[in-house]
Design a protein around this motif. Sequence first.
Motif: not given
Length: 284
Positions: A89-117
């Motif tokens: 994913d590209v969300g700017s907050v990682k802990t709640p996303v990772v806690k929710a998704l990692a247990p239900i999808w082992p191949n989930f990798v949290g991500g955050h690109p620090m870029a934008g306009t």
Amino acid sequence: MKIGIVGLGLIGGSLALDLRSLGHRVLGVSRRDRTCQEAIARQIVDDATVNLSLLADADLVFICTPLGAIIPTFEALIPHLSANTIVTDVGSVKTPVVKALAPIWPNFVGGHPMAGTAESGLDAALSNLFAGNPYVLTPTETTPANAVKVVEEIVRSLQAKFYICRPEDHDKAVAWISHLPVMVSAGLIDACMSETNSNVLELAQNLASSGFRDTSRVGGGNPELGVMMARYNRDALLRSLQQYRQSLDGLIADIEREDWQELEEKLKQNHQSRPDFIAGKNFS
């Protein structure tokens, strides 16, 4: 690779442009059919639809929706995925996303690109948006090494500055350098608008130049994004805001006491510290 992107806004559209230029087959999913057709017509993606089933045989999927939609979007996506599909994913907050998704999808990798306009939507998509900017991955102890490696290789191919850290450490760090600035900048605009003399307010608006433009940019951006930052990174943001309030109180006290020496010393320290936040010198 066959790469899926859910959410064809600024980040998703920019990812699609870069990944397609690197030779990957890019499949897009958006809520609006018009956005899908525009992305195809502009050759941002190879194919696009409003149906998540398009991503059934994707090797890698990026979830590029607003922060509050990441978890429900992923839950809706699961029935359409191969068990081997890697999701990030590209969300700017990682802990709640990772806690929710990692247990239900082992191949989930949290991500955050620090870029934008300051812009949003597919029309704002840019090539090379991520080049030279930080891109953080936040795997857990149970994230398969191969999944992390695949996403890392994609990130590096974007010429981004690659970082890896724990989700909790990411959230505490971005509270200081991303979420706090949004709130401080919003407070700056709000404070200026509290001027009761309409002539003075109009003059201030007319005189505002690069200094005000730079410091107010993030506070005048997408309101939904600001609320999501505060909602999902509440504790870390409150901690940084409370420390900022203490710093402001110290500056107020110095000026009230006319302690110009102490004020100058603080400004000197800030002058010396700022390069450490903008040099981007420590990346792998």
